[in-house]
Design a protein around this motif. Structure first.
Motif, short mmCIF file in Angstrom:
data_model
loop_
_atom_site.label_atom_id
_atom_site.label_comp_id
_atom_site.label_asym_id
_atom_site.label_seq_id
_atom_site.Cartn_x
_atom_site.Cartn_y
_atom_site.Cartn_z
N CYS A 2 -3.15 3.50 4.61
CA CYS A 2 -2.24 3.02 3.65
C CYS A 2 -0.97 2.58 4.67
O CYS A 2 0.22 2.46 4.02
CB CYS A 2 -1.74 3.88 2.59
N THR A 46 0.74 -1.22 -0.14
CA THR A 46 0.07 -0.17 0.10
C THR A 46 0.84 1.27 0.03
O THR A 46 0.45 2.29 0.49
CB THR A 46 -0.96 0.30 1.15
N CYS A 80 -4.91 8.57 0.98
CA CYS A 80 -4.74 7.48 2.00
C CYS A 80 -5.26 7.76 3.12
O CYS A 80 -5.28 7.04 4.10
CB CYS A 80 -3.12 7.50 2.04
N LEU A 124 -4.73 6.10 -5.66
CA LEU A 124 -3.90 6.46 -4.59
C LEU A 124 -2.37 6.85 -4.90
O LEU A 124 -1.55 6.99 -4.17
CB LEU A 124 -3.70 5.11 -3.71
#
Length: 696
Positions: free
Chosen positions: A261, A205, A253, A234
């Motif tokens: 994230c 992430t 995020c 993202l």
């Protein structure tokens, strides 16, 4: 933060908020005699369907011996020859609503012309056309996709599935230092082996590259993030890809002050602690969704197509001279027993993983946190090093997946590591175990350079042997592998009994009242974890999961619990399950039912890949259809059967009809549904043989 796999059997990674799991107490890994087969996605070809009989065989004709075959006589293929796989995935041709698919091509040069052809088809749209890649992503109806499949340049068309990070469980305290000592990393460091000259890649992430823990070791970043179907990128630049940044501190995020994230930074922090002199490549593959449940929850998900791009990116970096020793995949999707190498739907991902291994990059994958003897993809492939979790005392937490598919154990309980913003958090899960092994691969590559096979073999040989349920899995030991120490004595944690097994009469046992719908703090008979006696076993952080969508959700630390199967001894009808999925009704808590729906989405190819049923509202519509068509009736009973499996009322090995098991029955029924068929006999069989209240 807790991650929950929200999987449709499409490959997508999903990060979602943690939900209270299990209606009942979950055991630690069972003994071999009591264990059941782990969840396996129907359609895996592992058994014949109940209604399909014993399956097809050869024609039984005799061979021609040594006689020559006339030149003008057609030569029949061998009886055991594998028939060619259809280009179009089952169920797509009958999809009138449209689906997001990956179109695999013969070569990268074919991408542009095939994309041009797709744009000319009615009800079709090209949503992703990556450069220098042999696939494109298209959204289209079954009719348009079937037409596209006729093009000889197209090798296959399959759903763009979702993967998720494995779930994380928050705790108030923990120590990375003690776990580093358990695996002997401190002794390996004392020999001067700290990963110098090596690089590790983290596909997750994103990362907070400026976190002081990393000391400037993040040398390269990239982002691949889908933006269609309600997804928000993202990537820092807001586009579908960003070649220069995987920053986990982007505004997308953050939700209500919480960074969604943080999984990638936490994972990278562990790998860096094991190999502090290795460089880090961070790759973000997730997207943000703002309507992940009935209440509009926010989550993160990654499509399979973005994961494929990330794997190809790592391969290009390796070819370009970046000395990548290992790539970390703390994510997964689906549930498979043993290897999933032969799964047609996973062939594209497997080929990318195999390619990296052939280039000298060790692929390290998390087993998952469902507490079953199996793993999700990519951990179920034979090429990756698949990692399960142990405590610092080498006990196996009840939520860690286990069994013969695992290659190594590593610490996964109460691991403190970096999170975006310069801080630290304590998480538990196989997501945390995996980077211990990723970092170890970098140390091994520095100390004794060799192929990934050789490095893995050395780690397994040097590991402390943990035996449970008739299976032995080595726990990572760098003291023995690098510093020349002696491996720890083998350990055999006690194995608990398995709830809800179907070892009794074929029709099951007399149902008894359900146990409390609330999970106990820890396993009923498992060894105590490395925590004070009265503390609960830490809940795992959901690994970024693979469905080919990853969802991340953020719950308060106090509610962080792991989602695993229940222990009920009875089954419910479709009507009874309709009551249970009604918010605030029934005897099973809503959060537990939501957990079950997540497990169903992982194991089933119909839910939610074809028919959405991952939310309480969506499941109610399936269980109580407005129009009782043949298809609606079949799906209602099918979903009830899956929920009965998730609740523990019936196992895959349970005999349903004659010699057929629940697993083969579900496989047969789902294959029929994916082909657009809804046989009444299947509906009746599910209703009477699976979902009826079972008597002694």
């Amino acid at each position: 933060m807790r991650l929950r796999a929200v999987v449709a059997m499409a490959l997508v990674f999903t990060l979602s908020p943690a939900i209270p799991a299990l209606a009942e107490e979950v055991p630690a890994p069972p003994t071999a005699s009591a264990s059941e087969s782990p969840p396996v996605a129907p359609g895996d070809g592992s058994g014949a369907g109940a209604e399909a009989g014993a399956g097809e065989t050869g024609d039984g004709s005799e061979g021609t011996g040594g006689q020559e075959t006339p030149a003008d006589t057609p030569v029949s293929p061998p009886a055991d020859a594998t028939p060619p796989q259809p280009k179009l995935e089952e169920g797509l041709a009958s999809d009138t609503d449209g689906a997001r698919v990956i179109v695999e091509l013969a070569a990268p040069a074919e991408a542009a012309p095939v994309a041009g052809e797709a744009r000319q088809l009615p009800d079709a749209e090209v949503v992703l056309e990556p450069a220098d890649t042999s696939f494109i992503v298209v959204e289209g109806t079954g009719e348009s996709l079937a037409k596209l499949a006729e093009d000889p340049r197209v090798l296959s068309i399959r759903r763009d599935r979702v993967y998720s990070p494995t779930a994380l469980g928050s705790l108030s305290s923990g120590s990375l230092a003690t776990s580093l000592q358990v695996i002997g990393a401190d002794k390996a460091h004392a020999t001067g082996t700290k990963g110098a000259g090596q690089t590790i890649a983290i596909i997750d992430t994103g990362i907070d590259a400026g976190h002081p823990d990393f000391g400037g070791k993040v040398v390269e970043q990239a982002c691949f993030s889908a933006t269609d179907e309600g997804a928000q990128s993202l990537c820092p630049n807001g586009q579908t890809n960003d070649p220069g940044s995987a920053d986990a501190n982007t505004p997308a995020c953050v939700h209500e002050g919480v960074n969604l994230c943080d999984h990638g930074t936490h994972v990278a922090g562990i790998a860096h602690a094991v190999a502090p002199e290795a460089d880090i490549v961070a790759i973000q593959v997730f997207s943000r969704f703002n309507d992940c449940d009935d209440e509009g929850g926010v989550c993160l998900s990654a499509f399979e197509s973005t994961l494929l791009l990330a794997l190809e990116h790592v391969a290009k970096l390796k070819d370009g001279g970046r000395n990548i020793a290992a790539v970390n995949l703390s994510l997964g999707g689906g549930l498979y027993e043993g290897t999933c190498d032969a799964e047609p739907d996973l062939a594209a991902m497997k080929s990318r993983v195999d390619d990296l291994r052939a280039k000298g990059v060790a692929v390290v994958a998390a087993a998952g946190n469902e507490g079953v003897p199996g793993a999700g993809a990519p951990g179920c492939f034979s090429a990756p090093v698949t990692v399960g979790a142990t405590g610092d005392d080498d006990t196996v937490p009840y939520w860690s997946n286990y069994g013969s598919v695992l290659d190594l154990f590593a610490p996964g309980l109460e691991i403190e590591s970096a999170v975006p913003g310069g801080g630290h958090q304590v998480y538990s899960g196989t997501s945390m175990s995996t980077p211990f092994v990723t970092g170890a691969m970098a140390l091994m590559a520095q100390k004794t350079p060799g192929t990934p096979d050789a490095l893995e073999a050395a780690l397994k040989t040097a590991g402390r042997q943990v035996t449970y349920g008739g299976v032995t899995t080595p726990r990572l030991d760098l003291n023995a592998a690098i510093a020349g120490g002696t491996p720890g004595d083998p350990v055999t944690p006690p194995g608990p009994e398995v709830p809800g097994d179907d070892s009794g009469p074929e029709t099951g046992t007399d149902p008894s009242p359900d146990p409390s719908p609330e999970p106990s703090p820890g396993p009923s008979s498992a060894p105590p974890p490395p925590a004070p006696p009265n503390d609960p076993v830490p809940t795992p952080v959901p690994l970024p999961t693979v469905t080919v969508t990853v969802t991340v959700t953020v719950p308060p630390p106090a509610t962080a619990t792991v989602c695993t199967r229940g222990k009920s001894t009875k089954t419910l009808s479709a009507a009874q399950w309709a009551v249970e999925v009604t918010r605030g009704k029934g005897t099973i808590k809503d959060a537990t039912v939501s957990c079950y729906l997540g497990l169903v989405a992982k194991a089933s190819k119909v839910f939610s890949e074809v028919t959405p049923a991952s939310t309480l509202g969506g499941a109610y519509k399936v269980l109580k259809p407005a129009k009782k068509t043949a298809r609606a009736k079949l799906e209602s009973e099918l979903l009830a059967a899956w929920l009965n499996w998730a609740n523990g009322g019936v196992n895959f090995t349970a005999k349903i009809k004659e010699t057929a098991t629940l697993k083969t029955v579900l496989t047969s029924v789902e294959k029929a549904r994916l082909k657009g068929s809804s046989p009444a006999a299947s509906t009746t069989m599910l209703k009477k043989q699976v979902n009826a209240r079972r008597a002694a």
